[in-house]
Design an enzyme around this catalytic site. Structure first.
Site, PDB file in Angstrom:
ATOM      1  N   GLU A  58       0.881  -1.162   0.000  1.00  0.00           N
ATOM      2  CA  GLU A  58       0.000   0.000   0.000  1.00  0.00           C
ATOM      3  C   GLU A  58       0.921   1.216   0.000  1.00  0.00           C
ATOM      4  OE1 GLU A  58      -2.942   1.520   3.228  1.00  0.00           O
ATOM      5  OE2 GLU A  58      -2.869  -0.650   3.393  1.00  0.00           O
ATOM      6  N   ASP A  69      -5.504   9.731   9.773  1.00  0.00           N
ATOM      7  CA  ASP A  69      -4.207   9.244  10.237  1.00  0.00           C
ATOM      8  C   ASP A  69      -3.810   9.811  11.584  1.00  0.00           C
ATOM      9  OD1 ASP A  69      -3.164   7.420   8.208  1.00  0.00           O
ATOM     10  OD2 ASP A  69      -3.368   9.141   6.872  1.00  0.00           O
TER      11      ASP A  69
END
Lengths: 274, 423
Positions: A58, A69
């Site tokens: 990824e 995040d």
């Protein structure tokens, strides 16, 4: 919305997960942001992950407002942006990492893709040998253009499900995904945690019941023991922040950082054996 | 005068066929091609809950009565209007009328929205609220409502802004809120919003996000608009009562756009009334240091909605600049983007210098110290007055008071070494 049978288009990440299953393991999915600590090192690090047993890579497209995040990845992508990482560097990274034979997904917030042009990005991603996209802030409800472009270019599309997803939404998301469904183990943002949410196993079962072919679990996984636990019930284990952290060595020694990364991937790769 | 507004494009998502004649009836998730929900799946359930709760509450006589009671007995509504002839003498003879949201409890229009959302928080059984704040006005309003309704409260504020607006940080703490200084990204409002969303996704079972403006994912743009439109409903009638007619133009400053949509909304279906939003032109829209999102931005996705925004060629959000912290935001609410696109409202930039000149003028001519945000609308009204000519009527939303801006103004006008302002 017209949506051809997602299963009719072969899936690169799905094939990688199936190959792992055939050898008795859950797939190991490893995340790194392109450009951290610099573009070349991030590419070398991703290739090293593949060499140590990551099945699906990824590659993160650094974004100025990474709302999903936690601190580790926020800091890394900010550093990547500050150093001048651009969308074109991500496509170059895809090409160089895909050359290893691993399935390579790009993980991107939606605006950079929208700005590049959904169709144009899909074409260039496919041309670079990329497998598809993971879209943390794009839900299938808003993804009409991406559903069409990913079909046209044979790309995987990985949407997320969360412990808060209703059965109806699980069904809708499972139907829209190609490759696998990304199950967020917990309500929260990315970041290594001491324990992976207990709701992860239930979520995987519910997502399968909603029609998903493959379900991988991410958020909070940081070591081989946790990976092993998840491998019992999921098709794949997604690791991000823990890998990024290995590249953040205070001494800035790139070679040692990749050594640390390799050691962690090796631990995780043995963990995903069932 | 501006042309008749075009009717809503046929078949535009979110636009009911029966509502196509009324611009005011258009509501989210989409305003033409703008709006929507570009959010992590984890937040969809909470947004759905909020959407359903708001749909039910806004038509519930009990809820409406409770909010109305608070408006009358706590906020100080209806806010008055004030005609300002000495100020208007600098505007080509136009009549200028201010809608005095600066007189509300906590000092700005933000309280209108916050009381509604805090009541809604209680209604859905949550016990904690979070909010973002730039200048601190929305943070102070949220902390106030949380104190009033016994809700736990955390306010996210960029580190840059906690320094620029230290007094408001103290004010929020006095009210019992926890203020988190956000040190990620550009350390300003946009990063405070990111951090608030991260908190929300983690604590959504107990926590409601009290969003401060008409941006963000659906239902925020519609819900905050619904809670702010009382400004225009009151002002429209007040101007009719005072002048016997509708204003020729309505002026408001636009950051995210909540005070502007609040005063515009009641006039959307009055095609003879020009609606003009004034964005923060900073040091000039020909420089990189401004926050004029509609004037010089492009369409993109920021903080959960598609709208105009300031972005680079790779879709990275650009840093905005304004002397006014409340306008220093690189995005704007989707309804404004739509009103601009269909030509119903116009958006123009006002520079820091122009805003501060209008700020000084209102202080000296009328004895009212405006928020620097609102001073952008005042500067715009001076220009509009000269354009529209004598006897035109211009309604300006004075969205907030300037107490919080005294330090900034003192520095701008060099008041601290005794030189003073020359009139």
């Amino acid at each position: 919305m017209s949506q051809p049978d997602a299963a009719a288009v072969p899936s690169r990440s799905g094939a990688a997960i199936d190959a792992a299953a055939a050898r008795g393991a859950a797939a190991l999915v490893g995340y790194l942001p392109v450009g951290f600590p610099d573009v070349d090192t991030s590419i070398a690090a991703a290739r090293a992950m593949v060499a140590e047993g990551v099945d699906v890579v990824e590659l993160g497209l650094p974004y100025s407002d990474p709302g999903m995040d936690g601190e580790v990845i926020q800091d890394a992508v900010q550093q990547a942006l500050d150093a001048g990482t651009r969308t074109r560097h991500v496509l170059r990274a895809v090409e160089e990492v895909a050359a290893t034979g691993a399935a390579v997904l790009v993980m991107s917030y939606w605006n950079p893709i929208l700005r590049y042009g959904v169709e144009r990005f899909s074409r260039d991603l496919a041309a670079a040998g990329g497998a598809g996209l993971i879209t943390p802030d794009l839900i299938p409800d808003e993804a009409g253009e991406w559903l069409a472009a990913s079909d046209a270019h044979g790309l995987d599309r990985v949407f997320l499900v969360a412990p808060s997803s209703t059965p109806e939404r699980l069904k809708r998301t499972a139907a829209a995904c190609r490759g696998f469904v990304y199950a967020a183990s917990t309500m929260g943002v990315t970041g290594a945690r001491a324990a992976v949410g207990a709701r992860a196993e239930e979520l995987v079962a519910a997502t399968r019941a909603a029609g998903a072919e493959r379900v991988c679990v991410g958020l909070g996984v940081s070591n081989g023991a946790q990976a092993h636990e998840i491998a019992r019930y999921a098709d794949g284990v997604i690791v991000g922040s823990a890998l990024v952290r290995t590249l953040k060595r205070a001494d800035g020694d790139g070679r040692a950082a990749i050594g640390d990364l390799r050691a962690l991937v090796a631990d995780l790769a043995s963990g995903v054996q069932r | 005068m501006s042309a008749q507004p075009p009717s809503t494009p046929a078949g535009a998502p979110g636009v009911e066929a029966s509502a196509a004649e009324s611009l005011a009836a258009v509501t989210g998730p989409y305003f033409g091609e703008f709006g929507g929900r570009f959010v992590p799946e984890a937040l969809v359930a909470a947004l759905d809950e909020l959407d359903a709760a708001w749909s039910a509450a806004k038509d519930d006589p009990g809820f409406v009565a409770e909010l109305d009671h608070l408006h009358r007995t706590y906020t100080g509504r209806p806010s008055i209007i004030t005609e300002v002839p000495r100020f208007a003498a600098h505007a080509g003879g136009a009549r200028i009328i201010l809608k005095r949201e600066d007189l509300n409890h906590t000092g700005s229009h933000k309280i209108n929205n916050v009381l509604g959302q805090a009541l809604l928080t209680r209604r859905i059984g949550k016990t904690r609220v979070i909010a973002e704040t730039g200048a601190g006005q929305h943070g102070v309003a949220t902390a106030t409502a949380a104190a009033l309704m016994d809700l736990e409260c955390t306010i996210y504020m960029g580190e840059e802004d906690t320094r620029r607006q230290a007094l408001n940080v103290a004010r929020m703490r006095l009210l019992g809120a926890t203020v988190v200084s956000v040190t990620t990204g550009s350390r300003t409002l946009k990063d405070a919003i990111n951090e608030a969303f991260r908190d929300w996704v983690t604590n959504v079972e107990s926590t409601n996000y009290v969003f401060g403006t008409v941006a963000g994912p659906h239902p925020f743009p519609s819900m905050v608009r619904d809670l702010q439109k009382i400004i225009g409903i009151e002002a429209r009638q007040q101007v009719l009562d005072l002048t016997g007619r509708l204003p020729d133009a309505v002026a408001a400053c636009v950051g995210g756009g909540s005070n502007a949509i609040g005063i515009f909304h009641a006039f959307l279906d009055d095609p003879g009334v020009r609606l003009v939003g004034f964005e923060a032109g900073g040091e000039g829209v020909d420089t990189p240091r401004h926050a004029a999102t509609i004037t010089s931005g492009s369409a993109g996705v920021l903080h959960g909605a598609r709208s105009y925004m300031l972005q680079d060629e790779d879709g990275q959000t650009m840093e905005s600049h304004s002397i006014s912290a409340g306008l220093d935001y690189p995005g704007v609410g989707p309804e404004h983007s739509w009103l601009s696109m269909i030509g119903r409202a116009e958006y123009r930039p006002v520079t820091d210098a122009e805003a501060m000149e209008a700020f000084r003028l209102l202080c000296r001519t009328e004895g009212i110290i405006p928020a620097i945000e609102s001073a952008h609308a005042l500067a715009g009204a001076l220009v509009l007055g000269r354009e529209l000519g004598p006897d035109s009527v211009i309604l300006v939303n004075l969205s907030g008071r300037g107490d919080k801006d005294v330090a900034t103004a003192a520095e701008w006008f060099d008041l601290l070494d005794g030189k003073g302002v020359t009139a």
